[in-house]
Every structure is written in C-alpha cells, then in structure tokens.
Design a protein around this motif. Sequence first.
Motif, PDB file in Angstrom:
ATOM      1  N   HIS A 198       0.807  -1.226   0.000  1.00  0.00           N
ATOM      2  CA  HIS A 198       0.000   0.000   0.000  1.00  0.00           C
ATOM      3  C   HIS A 198       0.841   1.277   0.000  1.00  0.00           C
ATOM      4  CE1 HIS A 198      -3.279  -2.717   0.632  1.00  0.00           C
ATOM      5  NE2 HIS A 198      -2.940  -2.994   1.876  1.00  0.00           N
ATOM      6  N   VAL A 199       2.144   1.152  -0.136  1.00  0.00           N
ATOM      7  CA  VAL A 199       3.024   2.319  -0.209  1.00  0.00           C
ATOM      8  C   VAL A 199       3.720   2.312  -1.561  1.00  0.00           C
ATOM      9  CG1 VAL A 199       5.062   3.456   0.752  1.00  0.00           C
ATOM     10  CG2 VAL A 199       3.376   2.420   2.280  1.00  0.00           C
ATOM     11  N   SER A 200       3.513   3.350  -2.353  1.00  0.00           N
ATOM     12  CA  SER A 200       4.090   3.442  -3.693  1.00  0.00           C
ATOM     13  C   SER A 200       5.051   4.619  -3.786  1.00  0.00           C
ATOM     14  CB  SER A 200       2.972   3.598  -4.736  1.00  0.00           C
ATOM     15  OG  SER A 200       2.141   2.458  -4.744  1.00  0.00           O
ATOM     16  N   SER A 201       5.738   4.719  -4.932  1.00  0.00           N
ATOM     17  CA  SER A 201       6.706   5.799  -5.103  1.00  0.00           C
ATOM     18  C   SER A 201       6.866   6.147  -6.569  1.00  0.00           C
ATOM     19  CB  SER A 201       8.067   5.385  -4.531  1.00  0.00           C
ATOM     20  OG  SER A 201       8.634   4.329  -5.298  1.00  0.00           O
ATOM     21  N   PHE A 202       7.354   7.364  -6.813  1.00  0.00           N
ATOM     22  CA  PHE A 202       7.817   7.708  -8.150  1.00  0.00           C
ATOM     23  C   PHE A 202       9.165   8.398  -8.034  1.00  0.00           C
ATOM     24  CE2 PHE A 202       5.631  11.771  -7.273  1.00  0.00           C
ATOM     25  CZ  PHE A 202       6.530  12.705  -7.786  1.00  0.00           C
ATOM     26  N   SER A 203       9.974   8.290  -9.083  1.00  0.00           N
ATOM     27  CA  SER A 203      11.336   8.820  -9.062  1.00  0.00           C
ATOM     28  C   SER A 203      11.647   9.565 -10.349  1.00  0.00           C
ATOM     29  CB  SER A 203      12.364   7.692  -8.891  1.00  0.00           C
ATOM     30  OG  SER A 203      12.188   7.023  -7.667  1.00  0.00           O
ATOM     31  N   VAL A 204      12.529  10.551 -10.223  1.00  0.00           N
ATOM     32  CA  VAL A 204      13.018  11.303 -11.386  1.00  0.00           C
ATOM     33  C   VAL A 204      14.536  11.410 -11.267  1.00  0.00           C
ATOM     34  CG1 VAL A 204      10.866  12.582 -11.604  1.00  0.00           C
ATOM     35  CG2 VAL A 204      12.714  13.534 -10.251  1.00  0.00           C
ATOM     36  N   PRO A 205      15.249  11.471 -12.399  1.00  0.00           N
ATOM     37  CA  PRO A 205      16.717  11.483 -12.351  1.00  0.00           C
ATOM     38  C   PRO A 205      17.308  12.865 -12.104  1.00  0.00           C
ATOM     39  CG  PRO A 205      15.973  11.450 -14.623  1.00  0.00           C
ATOM     40  CD  PRO A 205      14.740  11.377 -13.773  1.00  0.00           C
ATOM     41  N   ILE A 206      18.530  12.866 -11.551  1.00  0.00           N
ATOM     42  CA  ILE A 206      19.340  14.075 -11.409  1.00  0.00           C
ATOM     43  C   ILE A 206      20.620  13.859 -12.204  1.00  0.00           C
ATOM     44  CG2 ILE A 206      20.608  15.554  -9.798  1.00  0.00           C
ATOM     45  CD1 ILE A 206      18.636  14.640  -7.621  1.00  0.00           C
ATOM     46  N   PHE A 207      20.940  14.790 -13.112  1.00  0.00           N
ATOM     47  CA  PHE A 207      22.086  14.647 -14.000  1.00  0.00           C
ATOM     48  C   PHE A 207      23.163  15.696 -13.707  1.00  0.00           C
ATOM     49  CE2 PHE A 207      18.474  13.183 -16.725  1.00  0.00           C
ATOM     50  CZ  PHE A 207      18.862  11.868 -16.855  1.00  0.00           C
ATOM     51  N   ASP A 208      24.377  15.442 -14.228  1.00  0.00           N
ATOM     52  CA  ASP A 208      25.428  16.447 -14.189  1.00  0.00           C
ATOM     53  C   ASP A 208      25.605  17.062 -15.573  1.00  0.00           C
ATOM     54  OD1 ASP A 208      26.841  14.654 -15.745  1.00  0.00           O
ATOM     55  OD2 ASP A 208      28.359  14.203 -14.241  1.00  0.00           O
ATOM     56  N   TYR A 209      26.671  17.836 -15.745  1.00  0.00           N
ATOM     57  CA  TYR A 209      26.878  18.572 -16.998  1.00  0.00           C
ATOM     58  C   TYR A 209      27.094  17.652 -18.196  1.00  0.00           C
ATOM     59  CZ  TYR A 209      31.865  17.584 -16.422  1.00  0.00           C
ATOM     60  OH  TYR A 209      33.082  16.957 -16.281  1.00  0.00           O
ATOM     61  N   CYS A 241      12.026  20.493  -9.680  1.00  0.00           N
ATOM     62  CA  CYS A 241      13.069  20.490  -8.649  1.00  0.00           C
ATOM     63  C   CYS A 241      14.303  19.729  -9.131  1.00  0.00           C
ATOM     64  CB  CYS A 241      12.545  19.851  -7.361  1.00  0.00           C
ATOM     65  SG  CYS A 241      11.299  20.827  -6.492  1.00  0.00           S
ATOM     66  N   ALA A 242      14.082  18.556  -9.728  1.00  0.00           N
ATOM     67  CA  ALA A 242      15.199  17.743 -10.224  1.00  0.00           C
ATOM     68  C   ALA A 242      15.964  18.484 -11.316  1.00  0.00           C
ATOM     69  CB  ALA A 242      14.679  16.406 -10.752  1.00  0.00           C
ATOM     70  N   ARG A 243      15.228  19.205 -12.174  1.00  0.00           N
ATOM     71  CA  ARG A 243      15.889  19.954 -13.239  1.00  0.00           C
ATOM     72  C   ARG A 243      16.751  21.077 -12.659  1.00  0.00           C
ATOM     73  NH1 ARG A 243      11.769  20.277 -16.213  1.00  0.00           N
ATOM     74  NH2 ARG A 243      10.997  22.326 -15.633  1.00  0.00           N
ATOM     75  N   GLU A 244      16.250  21.757 -11.633  1.00  0.00           N
ATOM     76  CA  GLU A 244      17.015  22.833 -10.999  1.00  0.00           C
ATOM     77  C   GLU A 244      18.288  22.288 -10.337  1.00  0.00           C
ATOM     78  OE1 GLU A 244      14.560  25.005  -8.316  1.00  0.00           O
ATOM     79  OE2 GLU A 244      13.214  25.757  -9.886  1.00  0.00           O
ATOM     80  N   ILE A 245      18.155  21.140  -9.665  1.00  0.00           N
ATOM     81  CA  ILE A 245      19.331  20.521  -9.041  1.00  0.00           C
ATOM     82  C   ILE A 245      20.341  20.139 -10.113  1.00  0.00           C
ATOM     83  CG2 ILE A 245      20.167  18.570  -7.669  1.00  0.00           C
ATOM     84  CD1 ILE A 245      17.313  18.470  -6.411  1.00  0.00           C
ATOM     85  N   SER A 246      19.857  19.528 -11.193  1.00  0.00           N
ATOM     86  CA  SER A 246      20.738  19.123 -12.291  1.00  0.00           C
ATOM     87  C   SER A 246      21.458  20.330 -12.890  1.00  0.00           C
ATOM     88  CB  SER A 246      19.927  18.399 -13.381  1.00  0.00           C
ATOM     89  OG  SER A 246      19.356  17.206 -12.892  1.00  0.00           O
ATOM     90  N   PHE A 249      24.517  21.452 -11.273  1.00  0.00           N
ATOM     91  CA  PHE A 249      25.688  20.623 -11.573  1.00  0.00           C
ATOM     92  C   PHE A 249      26.102  20.740 -13.044  1.00  0.00           C
ATOM     93  CE2 PHE A 249      24.234  18.607  -7.664  1.00  0.00           C
ATOM     94  CZ  PHE A 249      25.421  18.390  -6.995  1.00  0.00           C
ATOM     95  N   GLY A 250      25.566  21.760 -13.720  1.00  0.00           N
ATOM     96  CA  GLY A 250      25.990  22.049 -15.079  1.00  0.00           C
ATOM     97  C   GLY A 250      25.150  21.451 -16.174  1.00  0.00           C
ATOM     98  N   TYR A 251      24.094  20.721 -15.813  1.00  0.00           N
ATOM     99  CA  TYR A 251      23.218  20.114 -16.825  1.00  0.00           C
ATOM    100  C   TYR A 251      22.456  21.209 -17.570  1.00  0.00           C
ATOM    101  CZ  TYR A 251      19.008  17.718 -18.558  1.00  0.00           C
ATOM    102  OH  TYR A 251      17.970  17.259 -19.317  1.00  0.00           O
ATOM    103  N   ASP A 252      22.392  21.107 -18.888  1.00  0.00           N
ATOM    104  CA  ASP A 252      21.712  22.094 -19.714  1.00  0.00           C
ATOM    105  C   ASP A 252      20.520  21.438 -20.415  1.00  0.00           C
ATOM    106  OD1 ASP A 252      20.849  24.095 -21.341  1.00  0.00           O
ATOM    107  OD2 ASP A 252      22.764  24.447 -22.343  1.00  0.00           O
ATOM    108  N   PRO A 253      19.294  21.655 -19.918  1.00  0.00           N
ATOM    109  CA  PRO A 253      18.123  21.015 -20.531  1.00  0.00           C
ATOM    110  C   PRO A 253      17.868  21.480 -21.963  1.00  0.00           C
ATOM    111  CG  PRO A 253      17.450  22.631 -18.883  1.00  0.00           C
ATOM    112  CD  PRO A 253      18.936  22.478 -18.753  1.00  0.00           C
ATOM    113  N   LYS A 254      18.390  22.659 -22.308  1.00  0.00           N
ATOM    114  CA  LYS A 254      18.182  23.164 -23.673  1.00  0.00           C
ATOM    115  C   LYS A 254      18.902  22.308 -24.705  1.00  0.00           C
ATOM    116  CE  LYS A 254      17.631  27.956 -22.150  1.00  0.00           C
ATOM    117  NZ  LYS A 254      18.201  29.315 -22.196  1.00  0.00           N
ATOM    118  N   LYS A 255      19.964  21.637 -24.270  1.00  0.00           N
ATOM    119  CA  LYS A 255      20.708  20.772 -25.165  1.00  0.00           C
ATOM    120  C   LYS A 255      20.194  19.331 -25.146  1.00  0.00           C
ATOM    121  CE  LYS A 255      25.020  23.398 -24.719  1.00  0.00           C
ATOM    122  NZ  LYS A 255      26.450  23.336 -24.327  1.00  0.00           N
TER     123      LYS A 255
END
Length: 263
Positions: A198-209, A241-246, A249-255
């Motif tokens: 009865h306990v579930s979860s979801f996850s999203v990744p955190i990336f570096d540059y 939040c995950a995108r901001e953390i990434s 660390f230099g991750y560029d979502p535009k690329k």
Amino acid sequence: MEQQKSPPVIQSLQTGIQLIDLIVEQGPSLRFNELQDLTGITKSNLYKYLNTLTQLGLLYRDKKDGTYSLGSKLIEYGKAATGSQDLIGKVTPYLQDINRHTSLTALLAVWTHNGPVVANIWSANYGLNIGAQIGTHLPLMSSSGKVFATFMEWVYIREWRLKELSKVPENKRKEFEEEQKAISKTYFSFSKDPLVEHVSSFSVPIFDYKKELLGALTIVGFSPVVPKTPDDEVSQFVLKCAREISESFGYDPKKDTVAETSR
C-alpha cells in the motif's frame, strides 16, 4: 591440499557491528530487551556494547522510550562512502520543500557498488513506514531502481541488473523493458508497493553537466495519493526540482532534446 586459515578478527568489534546490522534489518529502532532476545548477549555485556556505540555516535538512544536507532556518525560515513556529500547538501533543501509542498516523504537515492541506496530522507509528518531508511539498498523494481537501470552507465550496473533481474518473473521482464523505454522519454518512473504494501513511489533522475546520472529524487506515500504519471501537478513540481538541481551541476536542458519534448 593445505586448508586455508581464516584471517584473525576482533570478535568484540564483530559483535558491535552485528548490533548495528540488527537495527538496520529489524528497526528503525529497537528496545534493549528486543536486542537481547535477538542476540542472546548477557545484560551486562549488552549494556557495555550499547553504551560504547552510543558514545561513538554509531547508535542513538532515545531518552523518552529507551529505544536504540542508527546514530548520526553512520550518516557521515554513508555520505563519505557514496562520495555524494555535495549532492546531498544541494538536494536536502529540495527534499524539505517537496515535503512541505506535497505532504509526502521525499528521499535521495545514490549509486554504490552494491546498487542504489537511500542517502537522505525528509519524512512526511504522519507515521508512514516506507520500508526504507538512510543506507537501505533499493531493488531494481523500485522506482529509484528503475531510474538507475535506465540512465546509469552499463559498466556500473551490469552485475547488479543481472542479479536483480534473476529475481523477476520472466513474464515481468518484458514489461520492465517496455517501461524503461517510457522512462527514458519522460524521465519519470513509478512503482507500486516496491517495499511495503500500500506504499508506492515515483522517481526522477538528477544529471550532471555530461548528463551522467548523479542520483534519483524519489517521492513516497500511500498508493492512492502518489502520482502514477509525469503530467500530474505533483510530478511536474518534482521534475522541476530535479531539473534545478541538475542545472546546479551544469546540466543544460536546452541541449537535451528528450527533456525538451517531455516537458
């Protein structure tokens, strides 16, 4: 053939570590009599072990109910072992923010040579047993495990993945492979009852540059209130939040064409 001798060990140190292991496996906290029943150690010796481990910060004794739980020193060791001190420091305020915004438990999972483990937790206000605490190893079919299986470099996860897949029924393996394809496009994984019913979860990744996986931001709660899709409002908040953390660390979502199309 000459029989190989076991290397010499310090038995008292082994006993102390076994006490810590018991709390990890049976905890999150245990009373003195519970520890004695589980170990068979005499009262006088058990007091000495527990007092020593508490003074060293390896265990913590709650003065209200007398229970023993893992101490803060183990958290320091865990951070050093995972090499994720900087990541944990940056993620912790987000875990707090997610908890306030969603009233769900938020945790950070990082990679070790034995697979993903919980590196930090910010718990919901209610007494929810999520089946995990700092240092808990997470299975492949947990939402965190799926993120690592999808985005972590093959050289690191090969043995862990093969070992974990051997525990999965064959008819479920095909489903898992299809699910991975979706995760690689949406950056979102969901798992129902991975550790506790009865306990579930979801996850999203955190990336570096270099778009290498640093960790997984994971949200845990009672199954009916945990989002199952990335387009839910809570999911979108955590993805942001995950995108901001990434990005820190230099991750560029535009690329990242996948990130652009999945938003």
